[in-house]
Design a protein around this motif. Structure first.
Motif, PDB file in Angstrom:
ATOM      1  N   GLU A  47      89.427 -45.725 -56.277  1.00  0.00           N
ATOM      2  CA  GLU A  47      88.755 -46.861 -56.911  1.00  0.00           C
ATOM      3  C   GLU A  47      87.336 -46.504 -57.319  1.00  0.00           C
ATOM      4  N   LYS A  48      86.622 -45.771 -56.461  1.00  0.00           N
ATOM      5  CA  LYS A  48      85.232 -45.413 -56.755  1.00  0.00           C
ATOM      6  C   LYS A  48      85.147 -44.489 -57.960  1.00  0.00           C
ATOM      7  N   LYS A  49      85.994 -43.452 -58.000  1.00  0.00           N
ATOM      8  CA  LYS A  49      85.932 -42.490 -59.090  1.00  0.00           C
ATOM      9  C   LYS A  49      86.348 -43.120 -60.417  1.00  0.00           C
ATOM     10  N   ILE A  50      87.366 -43.955 -60.389  1.00  0.00           N
ATOM     11  CA  ILE A  50      87.786 -44.611 -61.631  1.00  0.00           C
ATOM     12  C   ILE A  50      86.718 -45.577 -62.115  1.00  0.00           C
ATOM     13  N   ALA A  51      86.037 -46.246 -61.196  1.00  0.00           N
ATOM     14  CA  ALA A  51      84.940 -47.143 -61.576  1.00  0.00           C
ATOM     15  C   ALA A  51      83.805 -46.357 -62.240  1.00  0.00           C
ATOM     16  N   ILE A  52      83.508 -45.166 -61.720  1.00  0.00           N
ATOM     17  CA  ILE A  52      82.467 -44.324 -62.319  1.00  0.00           C
ATOM     18  C   ILE A  52      82.870 -43.937 -63.736  1.00  0.00           C
ATOM     19  N   ILE A  53      84.129 -43.544 -63.916  1.00  0.00           N
ATOM     20  CA  ILE A  53      84.591 -43.137 -65.245  1.00  0.00           C
ATOM     21  C   ILE A  53      84.542 -44.312 -66.223  1.00  0.00           C
ATOM     22  N   GLN A  54      84.967 -45.483 -65.773  1.00  0.00           N
ATOM     23  CA  GLN A  54      84.923 -46.658 -66.646  1.00  0.00           C
ATOM     24  C   GLN A  54      83.498 -46.959 -67.104  1.00  0.00           C
ATOM     25  N   LYS A  55      82.570 -46.986 -66.155  1.00  0.00           N
ATOM     26  CA  LYS A  55      81.171 -47.272 -66.503  1.00  0.00           C
ATOM     27  C   LYS A  55      80.604 -46.201 -67.416  1.00  0.00           C
ATOM     28  N   THR A  56      80.953 -44.940 -67.140  1.00  0.00           N
ATOM     29  CA  THR A  56      80.456 -43.832 -67.959  1.00  0.00           C
ATOM     30  C   THR A  56      80.957 -43.936 -69.392  1.00  0.00           C
ATOM     31  N   LEU A  57      82.233 -44.236 -69.559  1.00  0.00           N
ATOM     32  CA  LEU A  57      82.789 -44.372 -70.904  1.00  0.00           C
ATOM     33  C   LEU A  57      82.137 -45.526 -71.657  1.00  0.00           C
ATOM     34  N   GLN A  58      81.800 -46.582 -70.941  1.00  0.00           N
ATOM     35  CA  GLN A  58      81.172 -47.741 -71.576  1.00  0.00           C
ATOM     36  C   GLN A  58      79.721 -47.471 -71.958  1.00  0.00           C
ATOM     37  N   GLN A  59      78.919 -46.992 -70.994  1.00  0.00           N
ATOM     38  CA  GLN A  59      77.481 -46.872 -71.247  1.00  0.00           C
ATOM     39  C   GLN A  59      77.079 -45.571 -71.945  1.00  0.00           C
ATOM     40  N   ASP A  60      77.894 -44.538 -71.801  1.00  0.00           N
ATOM     41  CA  ASP A  60      77.514 -43.228 -72.352  1.00  0.00           C
ATOM     42  C   ASP A  60      78.319 -42.812 -73.569  1.00  0.00           C
ATOM     43  N   PHE A  61      79.471 -43.485 -73.816  1.00  0.00           N
ATOM     44  CA  PHE A  61      80.331 -43.076 -74.924  1.00  0.00           C
ATOM     45  C   PHE A  61      80.781 -44.240 -75.808  1.00  0.00           C
ATOM     46  N   ARG A  62      80.189 -45.427 -75.595  1.00  0.00           N
ATOM     47  CA  ARG A  62      80.440 -46.588 -76.461  1.00  0.00           C
ATOM     48  C   ARG A  62      81.913 -47.018 -76.492  1.00  0.00           C
ATOM     49  N   ILE A  63      82.617 -46.884 -75.383  1.00  0.00           N
ATOM     50  CA  ILE A  63      84.019 -47.319 -75.319  1.00  0.00           C
ATOM     51  C   ILE A  63      84.066 -48.569 -74.447  1.00  0.00           C
ATOM     52  N   SER A  64      84.207 -49.725 -75.042  1.00  0.00           N
ATOM     53  CA  SER A  64      84.043 -50.976 -74.308  1.00  0.00           C
ATOM     54  C   SER A  64      85.185 -51.265 -73.341  1.00  0.00           C
ATOM     55  N   LYS A  65      86.414 -50.895 -73.700  1.00  0.00           N
ATOM     56  CA  LYS A  65      87.573 -51.163 -72.848  1.00  0.00           C
ATOM     57  C   LYS A  65      88.382 -49.876 -72.711  1.00  0.00           C
ATOM     58  N   PRO A  66      87.923 -48.962 -71.875  1.00  0.00           N
ATOM     59  CA  PRO A  66      88.550 -47.637 -71.820  1.00  0.00           C
ATOM     60  C   PRO A  66      89.962 -47.642 -71.264  1.00  0.00           C
ATOM     61  N   ARG A  67      90.791 -46.775 -71.837  1.00  0.00           N
ATOM     62  CA  ARG A  67      92.146 -46.536 -71.354  1.00  0.00           C
ATOM     63  C   ARG A  67      92.143 -45.226 -70.576  1.00  0.00           C
ATOM     64  N   ILE A  68      92.541 -45.288 -69.318  1.00  0.00           N
ATOM     65  CA  ILE A  68      92.429 -44.138 -68.422  1.00  0.00           C
ATOM     66  C   ILE A  68      93.798 -43.757 -67.873  1.00  0.00           C
ATOM     67  N   ALA A  69      94.162 -42.490 -68.019  1.00  0.00           N
ATOM     68  CA  ALA A  69      95.407 -41.957 -67.458  1.00  0.00           C
ATOM     69  C   ALA A  69      95.096 -41.229 -66.154  1.00  0.00           C
ATOM     70  N   VAL A  70      95.979 -41.377 -65.173  1.00  0.00           N
ATOM     71  CA  VAL A  70      95.797 -40.740 -63.874  1.00  0.00           C
ATOM     72  C   VAL A  70      96.974 -39.810 -63.601  1.00  0.00           C
ATOM     73  N   LEU A  71      96.685 -38.566 -63.236  1.00  0.00           N
ATOM     74  CA  LEU A  71      97.729 -37.594 -62.936  1.00  0.00           C
ATOM     75  C   LEU A  71      98.162 -37.705 -61.483  1.00  0.00           C
ATOM     76  N   GLY A  72      99.428 -37.403 -61.230  1.00  0.00           N
ATOM     77  CA  GLY A  72      99.950 -37.467 -59.871  1.00  0.00           C
ATOM     78  C   GLY A  72      99.354 -36.390 -58.978  1.00  0.00           C
ATOM     79  N   ILE A  73      99.371 -36.649 -57.676  1.00  0.00           N
ATOM     80  CA  ILE A  73      98.830 -35.683 -56.718  1.00  0.00           C
ATOM     81  C   ILE A  73      99.800 -34.520 -56.521  1.00  0.00           C
ATOM     82  N   ASN A  74     101.074 -34.836 -56.348  1.00  0.00           N
ATOM     83  CA  ASN A  74     102.109 -33.836 -56.078  1.00  0.00           C
ATOM     84  C   ASN A  74     102.867 -33.483 -57.360  1.00  0.00           C
TER      85      ASN A  74
END
Length: 348
Positions: free
Chosen positions: A184-211
């Motif tokens: 949750e923390k890392k995805i929140a950082i990425i969301q905020k970064t995409l919004q404030q640093d890359f002008r993406i207001s509603k970012p779409r984020i893909a997550v890769l599996g662990i295994n």
């Protein structure tokens, strides 16, 4: 009318026995770079003069004792040390690590004190830089401590952005490191970064599996079923555009990454191998989650070619441009969020 002051771009020189000095000087050997920023290199005039001569460069450098003496339109060098330093290209030694830390420490202090606007770091050797003052696996963790933030290694190009849940962590410890709270923390950082640093207001984020194959419904490890999937569902239920987990082995080959604004990898090699395969020499390592902007090239010290006058400067130059671009974008974002357009109602 007085022109706006150019961004002061701080640069730590990295390991002196690597390619850091070469790529820095060759980047600013192009005088047009001074139209974009005022470079401030933390090292010494003696060291930079030696490197200039070795690489047959004619650029002029301006030595200063502190950042207050920096002059716009010049390549400024803050004298962090005065003594002559032996440079042995391609050699891994603790002496070069000591000076790499002196440069980084001074540059970071200037960043914290707002004496420079952004920081671009040349590559360090993570072994030789270790000391009582630097006991970290890399730049990212050191800067997180110094700038008191939750950092995230974010590898970026214009078309591909890959963030990591864990970065310099041994493979045997990955499963224990990845918790719902971390996700949750890392995805929140990425969301905020995409919004404030890359002008993406509603970012779409893909997550890769662990295994492998995202665990194949528990046949290959339980972490995807018990930790990753429930956490992603929780975020989806809150309205976040988070998708996955996706099997990492086919995700990049099928170009599925093109459907998302960012990709979250579980661990270092899962994200960086495809990133560097697709964009090596053009990508930038950006430390997301901090109050300040720091970028670096997507490669290491390259001891095997150090001193041979053959290093490619593209990634370092791109790191400079990205630092400037992100700084400006974030500043605009902060102005807008501090002074949002007020809704007015009128009675007729």
């Amino acid at each position: 009318m007085k022109s706006a002051q150019k961004i002061k771009l701080g640069i730590s020189i990295g390991d002196l026995n690597g390619i850091g000095g070469e790529i820095i000087l060759k980047t600013f050997d192009d005088s047009r770079m001074l139209d974009f920023c005022t470079p401030v290199i933390f090292a010494s005039v003696k060291t930079l003069s030696f490197l200039k001569k070795h690489f047959n460069l004619e650029l002029n450098i301006h030595g200063v004792e502190n950042v207050s003496q920096v002059i716009e339109g010049k390549i400024n060098v803050v004298n962090v040390w005065k003594e002559n330093v032996s440079i042995n290209f391609g050699v891994e030694d603790n002496e070069s690590g000591k000076y790499a830390f002196k440069s980084l420490e001074s540059a970071t202090r200037a960043l914290k004190n707002n004496d420079i606007d952004v920081l671009v770091t040349a590559p360090i050797n993570k072994n030789t830089i270790q000391s009582e003052d630097f006991n970290f696996p890399g730049h990212t963790n050191y800067l997180a401590k110094e700038l008191e933030g939750d950092s995230l290694m974010f590898m970026i190009t214009d078309t591909l952005k890959v963030g990591l849940l864990t970065d310099h962590v041994p493979l045997k410890d990955i499963a224990q490191e990845i918790t719902p709270q971390l996700i949750e923390k890392k995805i929140a950082i990425i969301q905020k970064t995409l919004q404030q640093d890359f002008r993406i207001s509603k970012p779409r984020i893909a997550v890769l599996g662990i295994n492998p194959h995202s665990g194949d419904n528990g046949l290959i490890g339980q972490e995807d079923e018990t930790v990753l999937k429930p956490t992603l569902q929780k975020l989806k239920d809150k309205g976040h555009l988070v998708f996955g987990p996706y099997a990492a082995d086919s995700f990049f080959g099928t170009k599925n990454y093109q459907n998302f604004d960012a990709v979250v990898a579980a661990y270092h090699d899962q994200g960086l191998i495809p990133f560097k395969t697709l964009s090596f020499g053009e990508g930038v390592n950006y430390t997301a989650g901090l109050s300040k902007v720091r970028t670096s090239p997507d490669h290491g010290t390259a001891f095997e070619i150090a001193g041979q006058n053959t290093a490619n400067i593209n990634s370092f130059k791109e790191a400079v441009f990205k630092a400037i671009e992100i700084y400006k974008t974030r500043r605009e974002y902060q102005k807008l969020t501090k002074n949002p357009l007020k809704k007015t109602t009128k009675k007729f």
